[in-house]
Design a protein around this motif. Structure first.
Motif, mmCIF file in Angstrom:
data_model
loop_
_atom_site.group_PDB
_atom_site.id
_atom_site.type_symbol
_atom_site.label_atom_id
_atom_site.label_comp_id
_atom_site.label_asym_id
_atom_site.label_seq_id
_atom_site.Cartn_x
_atom_site.Cartn_y
_atom_site.Cartn_z
ATOM 1 N N LEU A 215 11.688 -12.377 -20.260
ATOM 2 C CA LEU A 215 12.220 -11.667 -20.082
ATOM 3 C C LEU A 215 13.712 -12.253 -20.460
ATOM 4 C CD1 LEU A 215 13.943 -9.222 -19.198
ATOM 5 C CD2 LEU A 215 15.050 -10.377 -16.225
ATOM 6 N N CYS B 21 13.716 -5.010 -24.231
ATOM 7 C CA CYS B 21 14.541 -4.959 -24.562
ATOM 8 C C CYS B 21 15.070 -5.499 -25.932
ATOM 9 C CB CYS B 21 14.307 -7.071 -23.959
ATOM 10 S SG CYS B 21 14.232 -7.218 -22.390
ATOM 11 N N THR C 200 13.194 -2.910 -17.963
ATOM 12 C CA THR C 200 12.641 -3.218 -19.441
ATOM 13 C C THR C 200 10.397 -3.415 -19.252
ATOM 14 O OG1 THR C 200 12.900 -5.598 -18.929
ATOM 15 C CG2 THR C 200 14.340 -3.972 -20.425
ATOM 16 N N VAL D 119 15.295 -11.033 -24.194
ATOM 17 C CA VAL D 119 16.410 -10.786 -24.470
ATOM 18 C C VAL D 119 16.921 -11.873 -25.743
ATOM 19 C CG1 VAL D 119 19.046 -10.614 -23.701
ATOM 20 C CG2 VAL D 119 16.601 -10.023 -22.157
ATOM 21 N N GLN E 63 22.015 -11.277 -20.001
ATOM 22 C CA GLN E 63 21.335 -10.648 -19.624
ATOM 23 C C GLN E 63 21.472 -11.918 -18.040
ATOM 24 O OE1 GLN E 63 17.452 -12.814 -19.662
ATOM 25 N NE2 GLN E 63 17.338 -12.536 -17.304
ATOM 26 N N PHE F 177 18.380 -5.138 -17.424
ATOM 27 C CA PHE F 177 17.326 -5.478 -17.927
ATOM 28 C C PHE F 177 15.982 -5.331 -17.013
ATOM 29 C CE2 PHE F 177 20.443 -7.439 -20.933
ATOM 30 C CZ PHE F 177 19.966 -7.548 -22.152
#
Length: 325
Positions: free
Chosen positions: A30, A301, A206, A34, A19, A203
């Motif tokens: 985030l 993710c 998401t 990931v 990412q 990303f």
């Protein structure tokens, strides 16, 4: 079949998917998601107002995942630069194992990170820059093609050429960035000589991305033509999503007498943050790449990474091997 590459071995991750570090987006929610999905999540250092805030964000991310994650530190020329050395110290003191560097003359930072056993991945937009970074001592390269969001450089070389051109000369592990968002892209990147892919815009769309739902829906609705190149006249090209702000910036910049001061009021990072956080698409610049044309949903993710790896494996094992007679 596991997609094991030199890059997955280098940074200790399950899948060759990274990412990208993104301003205002690379937060703990985030990055942890990931990393928990088997990729490498990245916090963005300068999203945090101070080095101490970065320390707290690293701690917050570590509370959400026990998998490896990294921090992006982008060094840009500035009249009043951030305290880069203090951010670097926060990263080192916090025990981060991987750093993504980008930008202007990172040697001082690379040397210090390496002295503390941290793996450094440097982001480049040209083969000559990748070779310079390799000589600098970084552990891996992220090569960024013209399709990317953000700053693609001034050479306008798309990934189909840039990735193999870099792979022919770069000896350390290299991941491919710009225009990646599905299993076809991962399989293609591996075929072109990369050891994995770096995804930013994908990303953003998401569940865990810490941006407004209207921005995510905007990315899904857009197609591959829905970007503008800005700052070309000022030799600092950036690719952003088309909206009224970026259209205005392009229009003003096209005037023969235009100078940067004419567009300054439209391009401030704070206005882009307002767009991301409020969902007001025309509040500021929304940085996004041409991969928008291949974004059709907003998965978690975990769902996204699993799908990309599964589809890439099916392409490699099924369709491609089936072409051999």
């Amino acid at each position: 079949m596991a997609l094991r590459t030199r890059f997955t071995e280098l940074v200790g991750i399950e899948h060759p998917i990274v990412q990208g570090g993104m301003m205002w987006v690379g937060r703990a929610e985030l990055a942890a998601a990931v990393s928990n999905a088997g990729g490498l999540g990245i916090l963005t250092a300068l999203t945090q107002p101070t080095p101490d805030d970065l320390r707290r964000e690293i701690d917050r991310c570590r509370a959400m995942t026990d998998k490896p994650f990294g921090v992006n530190l982008t060094i840009l020329p500035s009249v009043t630069p951030p305290p880069y050395a203090e951010y670097r110290k926060a990263i080192i003191d916090s025990g981060v194992t991987v750093v993504e560097t980008a930008g202007h003359k990172p040697q001082e930072h690379v040397d210090d990170f390496k002295a503390h056993g941290i793996k450094v991945v440097h982001k480049c937009t040209a083969v000559r820059h990748a070779l310079s970074a390799e000589r600098m001592g970084v552990d891996a390269i992220s090569i960024d093609g013209f399709e990317c969001a953000g700053h693609p450089g001034e050479d306008d070389i798309p990934g189909l050429i840039l990735i193999p051109a870099a792979a022919d000369k770069v000896k350390i592990p290299m991941i491919a960035s710009g225009g990646f968002g599905d299993g076809r892209g991962l399989a293609a990147a591996l075929a072109l000589g990369a050891e994995g892919i770096n995804m930013g815009t994908r990303f953003c769309a998401t569940v865990e991305a810490p941006i407004h739902q209207k921005i995510k829906d905007f990315l899904v609705a857009n197609d591959e033509r829905s970007t503008n190149l800005i700052f070309r006249k000022f030799h600092n090209t950036g690719r952003v999503a088309k909206n009224t702000i970026s259209d205005k910036v392009v229009e003003i910049s096209s005037r023969p007498e235009a100078v940067f001061e004419d567009i300054r009021e439209y391009v401030g990072g704070a206005k882009g943050r307002v767009a991301l956080e409020t969902g007001d698409i025309d509040a500021g610049l929304v940085w996004a790449g041409q991969i928008q044309g291949l974004i059709h949903d907003i998965p978690t993710c975990e769902e996204l990474v699993s799908r990309i790896v599964r589809d890439a494996e099916q392409i490699i094992r099924g369709r491609l091997s089936g072409l051999l007679s």
